[in-house]
Design a protein around this motif. Structure first.
Motif, PDB file in Angstrom:
ATOM      1  N   PRO A 114     -26.589  27.625  64.662  1.00 29.90           N
ATOM      2  CA  PRO A 114     -25.743  28.760  64.446  1.00 29.90           C
ATOM      3  C   PRO A 114     -23.893  27.810  64.547  1.00 29.90           C
ATOM      4  N   ALA A 115     -23.176  28.370  63.122  1.00 31.54           N
ATOM      5  CA  ALA A 115     -22.436  27.406  63.880  1.00 31.54           C
ATOM      6  C   ALA A 115     -21.219  27.388  64.695  1.00 31.54           C
ATOM      7  N   ALA A 116     -20.594  26.460  64.879  1.00 32.03           N
ATOM      8  CA  ALA A 116     -19.473  25.652  65.774  1.00 32.03           C
ATOM      9  C   ALA A 116     -18.763  27.066  66.389  1.00 32.03           C
ATOM     10  N   ASP A 117     -18.475  27.898  65.459  1.00 32.64           N
ATOM     11  CA  ASP A 117     -17.285  29.009  65.622  1.00 32.64           C
ATOM     12  C   ASP A 117     -18.044  30.539  66.180  1.00 32.64           C
ATOM     13  N   PHE A 118     -19.344  29.849  66.353  1.00 33.30           N
ATOM     14  CA  PHE A 118     -19.883  32.010  66.110  1.00 33.30           C
ATOM     15  C   PHE A 118     -20.509  31.947  67.876  1.00 33.30           C
ATOM     16  N   ASP A 119     -20.083  33.036  67.823  1.00 36.80           N
ATOM     17  CA  ASP A 119     -19.955  33.943  69.262  1.00 36.80           C
ATOM     18  C   ASP A 119     -21.698  34.172  69.225  1.00 36.80           C
ATOM     19  N   ILE A 120     -22.426  33.415  70.439  1.00 42.28           N
ATOM     20  CA  ILE A 120     -24.027  33.897  70.549  1.00 42.28           C
ATOM     21  C   ILE A 120     -23.957  35.182  71.873  1.00 42.28           C
ATOM     22  N   THR A 121     -23.715  36.259  71.200  1.00 42.09           N
ATOM     23  CA  THR A 121     -23.916  37.176  72.604  1.00 42.09           C
ATOM     24  C   THR A 121     -25.439  37.197  73.535  1.00 42.09           C
ATOM     25  N   HIS A 122     -24.872  36.998  74.460  1.00 44.14           N
ATOM     26  CA  HIS A 122     -26.254  36.401  75.467  1.00 44.14           C
ATOM     27  C   HIS A 122     -26.194  37.796  77.212  1.00 44.14           C
ATOM     28  N   LYS A 123     -27.553  37.721  77.217  1.00 45.59           N
ATOM     29  CA  LYS A 123     -26.906  38.412  79.131  1.00 45.59           C
ATOM     30  C   LYS A 123     -26.194  37.795  79.552  1.00 45.59           C
ATOM     31  N   GLY A 124     -25.727  36.929  80.105  1.00 48.08           N
ATOM     32  CA  GLY A 124     -24.477  35.965  80.328  1.00 48.08           C
ATOM     33  C   GLY A 124     -23.140  36.462  80.092  1.00 48.08           C
ATOM     34  N   THR A 126     -21.402  35.165  76.153  1.00 46.70           N
ATOM     35  CA  THR A 126     -21.030  34.656  74.801  1.00 46.70           C
ATOM     36  C   THR A 126     -21.078  33.378  75.272  1.00 46.70           C
ATOM     37  N   TYR A 127     -21.630  32.384  74.148  1.00 49.03           N
ATOM     38  CA  TYR A 127     -21.946  31.599  74.312  1.00 49.03           C
ATOM     39  C   TYR A 127     -21.149  30.920  72.792  1.00 49.03           C
ATOM     40  N   ARG A 128     -21.028  29.157  72.827  1.00 51.49           N
ATOM     41  CA  ARG A 128     -20.432  28.991  71.522  1.00 51.49           C
ATOM     42  C   ARG A 128     -21.412  27.219  71.161  1.00 51.49           C
ATOM     43  N   GLU A 129     -23.160  26.912  70.395  1.00 49.25           N
ATOM     44  CA  GLU A 129     -22.766  25.906  70.080  1.00 49.25           C
ATOM     45  C   GLU A 129     -22.304  24.892  69.723  1.00 49.25           C
ATOM     46  N   GLU A 130     -21.993  23.688  71.176  1.00 49.85           N
ATOM     47  CA  GLU A 130     -21.099  22.662  70.613  1.00 49.85           C
ATOM     48  C   GLU A 130     -22.287  21.445  70.018  1.00 49.85           C
ATOM     49  N   CYS A 131     -23.568  21.594  69.983  1.00 47.34           N
ATOM     50  CA  CYS A 131     -24.697  20.786  69.645  1.00 47.34           C
ATOM     51  C   CYS A 131     -24.246  18.983  70.189  1.00 47.34           C
ATOM     52  N   LYS A 132     -23.616  19.198  71.825  1.00 49.18           N
ATOM     53  CA  LYS A 132     -23.466  17.829  72.520  1.00 49.18           C
ATOM     54  C   LYS A 132     -24.786  17.142  72.786  1.00 49.18           C
ATOM     55  N   LYS A 133     -25.072  18.097  74.181  1.00 45.60           N
ATOM     56  CA  LYS A 133     -26.577  17.760  74.584  1.00 45.60           C
ATOM     57  C   LYS A 133     -27.688  17.935  74.461  1.00 45.60           C
ATOM     58  N   VAL A 134     -28.307  19.272  75.404  1.00 43.98           N
ATOM     59  CA  VAL A 134     -28.882  19.745  75.106  1.00 43.98           C
ATOM     60  C   VAL A 134     -28.465  21.104  75.110  1.00 43.98           C
ATOM     61  N   PRO A 135     -29.573  22.160  73.963  1.00 35.54           N
ATOM     62  CA  PRO A 135     -28.836  23.529  73.736  1.00 35.54           C
ATOM     63  C   PRO A 135     -29.122  23.961  75.196  1.00 35.54           C
ATOM     64  N   ALA A 137     -30.754  26.895  77.427  1.00 29.73           N
ATOM     65  CA  ALA A 137     -32.456  27.282  77.570  1.00 29.73           C
ATOM     66  C   ALA A 137     -32.237  28.886  77.096  1.00 29.73           C
ATOM     67  N   PHE A 138     -31.172  29.321  77.040  1.00 26.87           N
ATOM     68  CA  PHE A 138     -31.100  30.943  76.810  1.00 26.87           C
ATOM     69  C   PHE A 138     -31.012  31.217  75.387  1.00 26.87           C
ATOM     70  N   ALA A 139     -30.798  30.251  74.760  1.00 29.59           N
ATOM     71  CA  ALA A 139     -30.126  30.582  73.423  1.00 29.59           C
ATOM     72  C   ALA A 139     -30.249  29.280  72.115  1.00 29.59           C
ATOM     73  N   TYR A 140     -31.794  29.078  71.764  1.00 30.04           N
ATOM     74  CA  TYR A 140     -32.318  27.750  70.963  1.00 30.04           C
ATOM     75  C   TYR A 140     -33.311  28.129  69.984  1.00 30.04           C
ATOM     76  N   GLU A 171     -42.761  27.379  61.774  1.00 27.50           N
ATOM     77  CA  GLU A 171     -41.549  27.849  61.317  1.00 27.50           C
ATOM     78  C   GLU A 171     -40.863  27.831  62.554  1.00 27.50           C
ATOM     79  N   LEU A 172     -39.258  27.563  62.169  1.00 25.19           N
ATOM     80  CA  LEU A 172     -38.471  27.375  63.870  1.00 25.19           C
ATOM     81  C   LEU A 172     -37.912  29.045  63.262  1.00 25.19           C
ATOM     82  N   LEU A 173     -37.523  29.371  64.822  1.00 23.07           N
ATOM     83  CA  LEU A 173     -37.344  30.339  65.223  1.00 23.07           C
ATOM     84  C   LEU A 173     -36.561  30.793  65.955  1.00 23.07           C
ATOM     85  N   TYR A 174     -35.297  31.126  65.775  1.00 24.52           N
ATOM     86  CA  TYR A 174     -33.862  30.925  67.067  1.00 24.52           C
ATOM     87  C   TYR A 174     -34.382  32.179  68.362  1.00 24.52           C
TER      88      TYR A 174
END
Length: 185
Positions: A114-124, A126-135, A137-140, A171-174
């Motif tokens: 996912p792009a750094a500016d993409f909003d990932i919708t999840h149960k909690g 929205t989330y944006r993946e910054e790729c700083k540490k560990v992705p 646990a709910f979006a990887y 396969e890589l699966l998101y």
């Protein structure tokens, strides 16, 4: 703490542990890896993987619930011996990016998703993946292997040490909030 919060925390911890276990083997430096197998074919990846059986390794990237076509692909990479998954992905023109903390050990983005500016919708929310540490646990990205005749299995090694053989699929699966739980086919 409510039972729902305890279950959610436990599920998140379990997912993170599974991800770390799967990718932990990646931390071994490439220089210490034995090179006892024959080299893989260096032919370019074939885009005919979806048309029929693959004599090499079938590589699939599925962005899952994100539905990001930029990441999705299915190609056949010709190999004639067990080959590192990282090399197979390179030959398939699949670009993986790690995190700042784990640049080679974890997969944070595949083909920019996912792009750094993409909003990932999840149960909690929205989330944006910054790729700083560990992705999260709910979006990887999860890594899966399938033998020529058999079912998909969660990879027990990471891209740097996992070897795949002719006839296998990789396969890589998101996954977001545990869905999809496994590759479709």
């Amino acid at each position: 703490m409510t039972l729902t919060k305890i279950r959610t925390a436990a599920a998140s911890s379990l997912a993170a542990a599974g991800l770390l276990f799967t990718l932990a083997a990646c931390s071994t430096p490439a220089a210490t890896q034995p090179s006892t197998s024959a080299p893989a074919s260096t032919a370019a990846a074939s885009s005919s993987a979806a048309a029929g059986p693959c004599a090499g390794v079938k590589v699939i990237v599925d962005s899952g619930a994100l539905k990001q076509a930029a990441a999705d692909t299915s190609v056949c990479v010709p190999v004639d011996a067990p080959t590192l998954a990282s090399k197979v992905l390179d030959e398939a023109k699949v670009k993986t990016e790690g995190t700042d903390q784990y640049p080679k050990e974890l997969v944070c983005r595949v083909n920019g998703v996912p792009a750094a500016d993409f909003d990932i919708t999840h149960k909690g929310g929205t989330y944006r993946e910054e790729c700083k540490k560990v992705p999260a646990a709910f979006a990887y990205w999860s890594l899966w292997v399938k033998p020529a005749s058999g079912a998909w299995a969660y990879a027990q090694e990471g891209l740097a040490t996992l070897k795949v053989s002719p006839g296998q699929s990789l396969e890589l699966l998101y996954t977001v909030d545990g869905a999809p739980a496994a590759p479709a086919a």
